[in-house]
Design a protein around this motif. Structure first.
Motif, mmCIF file in Angstrom:
data_model
loop_
_atom_site.group_PDB
_atom_site.id
_atom_site.type_symbol
_atom_site.label_atom_id
_atom_site.label_comp_id
_atom_site.label_asym_id
_atom_site.label_seq_id
_atom_site.Cartn_x
_atom_site.Cartn_y
_atom_site.Cartn_z
ATOM 1 N N LEU A 155 0.869 -1.171 0.000
ATOM 2 C CA LEU A 155 0.000 0.000 0.000
ATOM 3 C C LEU A 155 0.912 1.229 0.000
ATOM 4 C CD1 LEU A 155 -2.853 1.292 0.285
ATOM 5 C CD2 LEU A 155 -2.467 1.258 2.768
ATOM 6 N N LYS A 156 0.726 2.085 -0.996
ATOM 7 C CA LYS A 156 1.541 3.291 -1.107
ATOM 8 C C LYS A 156 0.625 4.509 -1.122
ATOM 9 C CE LYS A 156 5.210 0.944 -3.713
ATOM 10 N NZ LYS A 156 6.044 0.950 -4.945
ATOM 11 N N VAL A 157 0.948 5.480 -0.302
ATOM 12 C CA VAL A 157 0.108 6.656 -0.127
ATOM 13 C C VAL A 157 0.967 7.912 -0.146
ATOM 14 C CG1 VAL A 157 -1.361 7.882 1.514
ATOM 15 C CG2 VAL A 157 -1.663 5.426 1.196
ATOM 16 N N ALA A 158 0.582 8.887 -0.967
ATOM 17 C CA ALA A 158 1.247 10.191 -0.981
ATOM 18 C C ALA A 158 0.337 11.204 -0.303
ATOM 19 C CB ALA A 158 1.549 10.623 -2.409
ATOM 20 N N LYS A 159 0.940 12.125 0.476
ATOM 21 C CA LYS A 159 0.149 13.108 1.210
ATOM 22 C C LYS A 159 0.696 14.515 0.991
ATOM 23 C CE LYS A 159 -0.595 10.009 5.186
ATOM 24 N NZ LYS A 159 -0.409 9.926 6.661
ATOM 25 N N LEU A 160 -0.223 15.443 0.858
ATOM 26 C CA LEU A 160 0.104 16.863 0.949
ATOM 27 C C LEU A 160 -0.329 17.323 2.329
ATOM 28 C CD1 LEU A 160 0.945 19.612 -0.416
ATOM 29 C CD2 LEU A 160 -1.483 19.901 -0.913
ATOM 30 N N LEU A 161 0.592 17.910 3.096
ATOM 31 C CA LEU A 161 0.306 18.344 4.456
ATOM 32 C C LEU A 161 0.366 19.866 4.550
ATOM 33 C CD1 LEU A 161 2.602 15.816 6.377
ATOM 34 C CD2 LEU A 161 0.218 15.498 5.708
ATOM 35 N N GLN A 162 -0.578 20.432 5.285
ATOM 36 C CA GLN A 162 -0.566 21.865 5.561
ATOM 37 C C GLN A 162 -0.645 22.049 7.075
ATOM 38 O OE1 GLN A 162 -3.827 24.259 4.079
ATOM 39 N NE2 GLN A 162 -2.516 26.062 3.934
ATOM 40 N N PRO A 163 0.500 22.315 7.719
ATOM 41 C CA PRO A 163 0.511 22.467 9.178
ATOM 42 C C PRO A 163 -0.395 23.612 9.637
ATOM 43 C CG PRO A 163 2.743 22.207 8.328
ATOM 44 C CD PRO A 163 1.851 22.390 7.142
ATOM 45 N N VAL A 164 -1.040 23.398 10.784
ATOM 46 C CA VAL A 164 -1.917 24.424 11.344
ATOM 47 C C VAL A 164 -1.333 25.023 12.626
ATOM 48 C CG1 VAL A 164 -3.992 23.398 10.376
ATOM 49 C CG2 VAL A 164 -3.256 22.718 12.662
ATOM 50 N N GLY A 165 -0.282 24.414 13.141
ATOM 51 C CA GLY A 165 0.347 24.911 14.355
ATOM 52 C C GLY A 165 1.561 25.749 14.034
ATOM 53 N N ASN A 166 2.696 25.099 13.982
ATOM 54 C CA ASN A 166 3.957 25.768 13.672
ATOM 55 C C ASN A 166 4.154 25.737 12.159
ATOM 56 O OD1 ASN A 166 6.479 26.865 13.641
ATOM 57 N ND2 ASN A 166 7.368 25.447 15.140
ATOM 58 N N PRO A 167 4.059 26.863 11.452
ATOM 59 C CA PRO A 167 4.138 26.854 9.982
ATOM 60 C C PRO A 167 5.373 26.118 9.457
ATOM 61 C CG PRO A 167 3.505 29.022 10.759
ATOM 62 C CD PRO A 167 3.877 28.216 11.987
ATOM 63 N N GLY A 168 5.122 25.235 8.512
ATOM 64 C CA GLY A 168 6.219 24.510 7.880
ATOM 65 C C GLY A 168 6.696 23.298 8.637
ATOM 66 N N ARG A 169 6.239 23.102 9.871
ATOM 67 C CA ARG A 169 6.678 21.956 10.667
ATOM 68 C C ARG A 169 5.486 21.052 10.964
ATOM 69 N NH1 ARG A 169 10.444 23.131 15.636
ATOM 70 N NH2 ARG A 169 10.641 20.886 15.364
ATOM 71 N N VAL A 170 5.721 19.744 10.861
ATOM 72 C CA VAL A 170 4.659 18.765 11.109
ATOM 73 C C VAL A 170 5.073 17.880 12.277
ATOM 74 C CG1 VAL A 170 3.333 16.842 10.154
ATOM 75 C CG2 VAL A 170 3.996 18.742 8.681
ATOM 76 N N GLN A 171 4.158 17.718 13.227
ATOM 77 C CA GLN A 171 4.410 16.835 14.358
ATOM 78 C C GLN A 171 3.408 15.693 14.340
ATOM 79 O OE1 GLN A 171 6.923 17.147 16.392
ATOM 80 N NE2 GLN A 171 7.612 19.198 15.799
ATOM 81 N N ALA A 172 3.912 14.476 14.550
ATOM 82 C CA ALA A 172 3.050 13.297 14.650
ATOM 83 C C ALA A 172 2.916 12.911 16.113
ATOM 84 C CB ALA A 172 3.643 12.144 13.848
ATOM 85 N N PHE A 173 1.705 12.573 16.527
ATOM 86 C CA PHE A 173 1.428 12.186 17.909
ATOM 87 C C PHE A 173 0.810 10.793 17.902
ATOM 88 C CE2 PHE A 173 1.436 16.765 17.731
ATOM 89 C CZ PHE A 173 2.105 17.151 18.886
ATOM 90 N N TYR A 174 1.518 9.833 18.521
ATOM 91 C CA TYR A 174 1.058 8.443 18.537
ATOM 92 C C TYR A 174 0.209 8.181 19.774
ATOM 93 C CZ TYR A 174 4.409 7.566 14.816
ATOM 94 O OH TYR A 174 5.086 7.595 13.635
ATOM 95 N N SER A 175 -0.972 7.595 19.517
ATOM 96 C CA SER A 175 -1.865 7.256 20.628
ATOM 97 C C SER A 175 -1.389 6.005 21.355
ATOM 98 C CB SER A 175 -3.289 7.026 20.113
ATOM 99 O OG SER A 175 -3.735 8.157 19.398
ATOM 100 N N ALA A 176 -0.743 5.101 20.619
ATOM 101 C CA ALA A 176 -0.292 3.838 21.194
ATOM 102 C C ALA A 176 1.167 3.625 20.842
ATOM 103 C CB ALA A 176 -1.145 2.680 20.674
ATOM 104 N N GLY A 177 1.843 2.812 21.645
ATOM 105 C CA GLY A 177 3.244 2.520 21.385
ATOM 106 C C GLY A 177 4.065 2.625 22.649
ATOM 107 N N ARG A 178 5.293 2.117 22.570
ATOM 108 C CA ARG A 178 6.119 2.064 23.769
ATOM 109 C C ARG A 178 7.362 2.923 23.633
ATOM 110 N NH1 ARG A 178 7.255 -3.738 25.054
ATOM 111 N NH2 ARG A 178 8.966 -3.538 23.578
ATOM 112 N N ASP A 179 8.096 2.748 22.535
ATOM 113 C CA ASP A 179 9.313 3.532 22.341
ATOM 114 C C ASP A 179 9.741 3.416 20.881
ATOM 115 O OD1 ASP A 179 10.378 0.972 22.124
ATOM 116 O OD2 ASP A 179 11.227 0.983 24.137
ATOM 117 N N GLN A 180 10.914 3.862 20.572
ATOM 118 C CA GLN A 180 11.490 3.831 19.239
ATOM 119 C C GLN A 180 10.560 4.543 18.249
ATOM 120 O OE1 GLN A 180 12.774 -0.121 18.144
ATOM 121 N NE2 GLN A 180 13.627 -0.510 20.155
ATOM 122 N N GLU A 181 10.043 3.811 17.244
ATOM 123 C CA GLU A 181 9.247 4.450 16.203
ATOM 124 C C GLU A 181 7.948 5.044 16.740
ATOM 125 O OE1 GLU A 181 8.569 1.456 13.333
ATOM 126 O OE2 GLU A 181 10.615 1.449 12.568
#
Length: 469
Positions: A155-181
């Motif tokens: 499955l391959k997906v391309a995305k156009l992102l438009q940040p709404v917080g810090n212009p030009g910077r994108v932050q990902a927030f994981y709901s689940a997970g322990r460490d590393q990725e």
């Protein structure tokens, strides 16, 4: 005179013609090598970016997520799209992407494969099957998770992102997970706050978070994938009116805007999918047949951001010249284009060229003439995001629909300094539009046509004379 001598004498013109053709072919090969060298030197093209311009957020045996560096960081000429980013996701068969949200609005295009997406927002869940060609908009802050439901296809997906917080910077927030990725943001709260917020004892919280996986993309049992896909097939959404619920729009199910034997162009704007309106964007898919080209064009207002999803080729973009370009241009044109006078080169514009391969990203700014050529080996396929698309016009400056052919006769003569008839012969000389034969393909077709006109009659004449003896 002996029959053998006469045959050799008659064959001499044919051999001469063959040698001349070989010489012409050699000239074309040398020209091509020169072009290839120029393209390889175009790695610093301010409008084309390759693998080295991406940063990997996830890279594992189950998939990868990479994001293109910010455009101003890549080129000082691209501050006009400072608040846009390009993201690319690729997952292996039967995989699950853990719940995540971004501080950016997203336009998702499915490049390849079959999957499903669930979006949690406005207190509800909506789920959709994803197929090749689908476009879907995801609002900033919406929690999403994905599956690849295929047993044998990525499955391959391309995305156009438009940040709404810090212009030009994108932050990902994981709901689940322990460490590393993938590390759950829950674990960054103090244990006292978590106990109170979740109404759960800390020993149980410790066991809960310790059991979580560390991967952002997980290999999943087929039955779990099937269950998620079955829910998604119903396109669940919240209660009516669910103002932001929109099923994906499939671009490839729409009639192409342009189509001929050399390529196809599919386009979608807010009239097709009104979720594009808020982002002032447009999405298109271009398939250029091998050896063909997308005719030189300009966009009047939009930045065209194109991602090469398959194939190879090259691009030429014309931009205003800077002082440092002048000496380089004169040196390059001296041999390649001897018909130019030295004082004619490097005065106003410069050509920037780059080879293209899967994963390359091209930016064509407004007003910049651009041409894209597919290699002779394979088709060149691109997914394009146009930003600032409102009132934009795609204008072709070559081909049957060349806008300059609409000049009045008097204007043609005044502008080009030759009779209007000659201007028309040049500007309207191309019978195809939008998708044309590429440079090398045109050379081969011209050689075949000219060879067909001269070689066959010559051979027939020789054979008729020889048969007479």
């Amino acid at each position: 005179m002996k029959k053998t001598e006469l045959c050799l004498l008659l064959l001499f013109p044919l051999l001469t013609f063959s040698l001349l053709s070989s010489s012409t072919s050699s000239h074309h090969d040398q020209s091509y090598l020169r072009e290839k060298q120029e393209l390889q030197q175009g790695r610093n093209n301010p409008y084309v970016f390759g693998e080295e311009s991406f940063e990997y957020l996830v890279r594992s045996e189950h998939g990868k997520v990479k994001v293109l560096k910010s455009f101003p960081e890549l080129s000082p000429l691209l501050h006009g799209i400072a608040n846009y980013r390009i993201d690319y996701l690729e997952t292996e068969p039967l995989t699950f992407v853990v719940p995540t949200h971004l501080d950016a609005d997203s336009i998702i295009y499915v490049v390849e494969g079959e999957g499903a997406i669930a979006v949690l927002h406005e207190g509800s869940r909506e789920s959709h099957i994803l197929e090749k060609g689908d476009i879907i908009r995801v609002w900033a802050g919406s929690i999403t998770y994905l599956i690849n439901k295929s047993k044998n296809q990525k499955l391959k997906v391309a995305k156009l992102l438009q940040p709404v917080g810090n212009p030009g910077r994108v932050q990902a927030f994981y709901s689940a997970g322990r460490d590393q990725e993938a590390e759950s943001y829950y674990q960054s709260f103090s244990i006292e706050v978590l106990e109170a917020a979740l109404n759960t004892r800390r020993d149980r919280l410790h066991r809960f978070f310790a059991s979580q996986r560390s991967e952002a993309i997980i290999k999943a049992p087929e039955e779990k994938i099937r269950a998620i896909a079955q829910h998604s097939s119903r396109s669940e959404s919240g209660p009516w009116p669910f103002t932001r619920s929109k099923r994906p729009f499939n671009l490839l199910n729409k009639q192409p805007s342009y189509k001929n034997r050399r390529g196809q162009l599919y386009e979608a704007d807010n009239k097709d999918y009104d979720e594009l309106k808020d982002l002032n964007a447009k999405v298109s898919y271009t398939n250029i047949s091998r050896g063909s080209m997308l005719a030189p064009f300009i966009n009047t207002r939009a930045f065209k951001i194109a991602v090469v999803v398959k194939g190879s080729g090259y691009v030429e973009i014309i931009r205003p010249a800077e002082e440092k370009d002048l000496l380089k241009q004169r040196r390059e044109h001296k041999e390649a284009e001897p018909w130019r006078q030295p004082e004619e080169t490097g005065r106003r514009y410069t050509r920037v060229s780059s080879l293209l391969s899967e994963g390359s990203v091209i930016v064509s700014p407004p007003g910049h003439p651009t041409a894209i050529v597919a290699s002779k080996e394979q088709n060149l396929q691109l997914v394009c995001f146009e930003v600032r698309a409102e009132n934009n016009e795609l204008v072709f400056i070559a081909g049957k629909n060349n806008i300059l052919s609409e000049l009045q006769e008097e204007a043609k003569e005044l502008a080009f300094g030759v009779p209007a008839k000659m201007v028309d012969e040049v500007l309207r000389g191309q019978e195809e539009e939008v998708f044309l034969a590429g440079p090398r393909e045109r050379e081969r077709e011209t050689e075949r046509e000219e060879g067909g006109k001269h070689e066959k009659p010559l051979m027939e004449s020789i054979m008729q004379v020889v048969e007479g003896f």
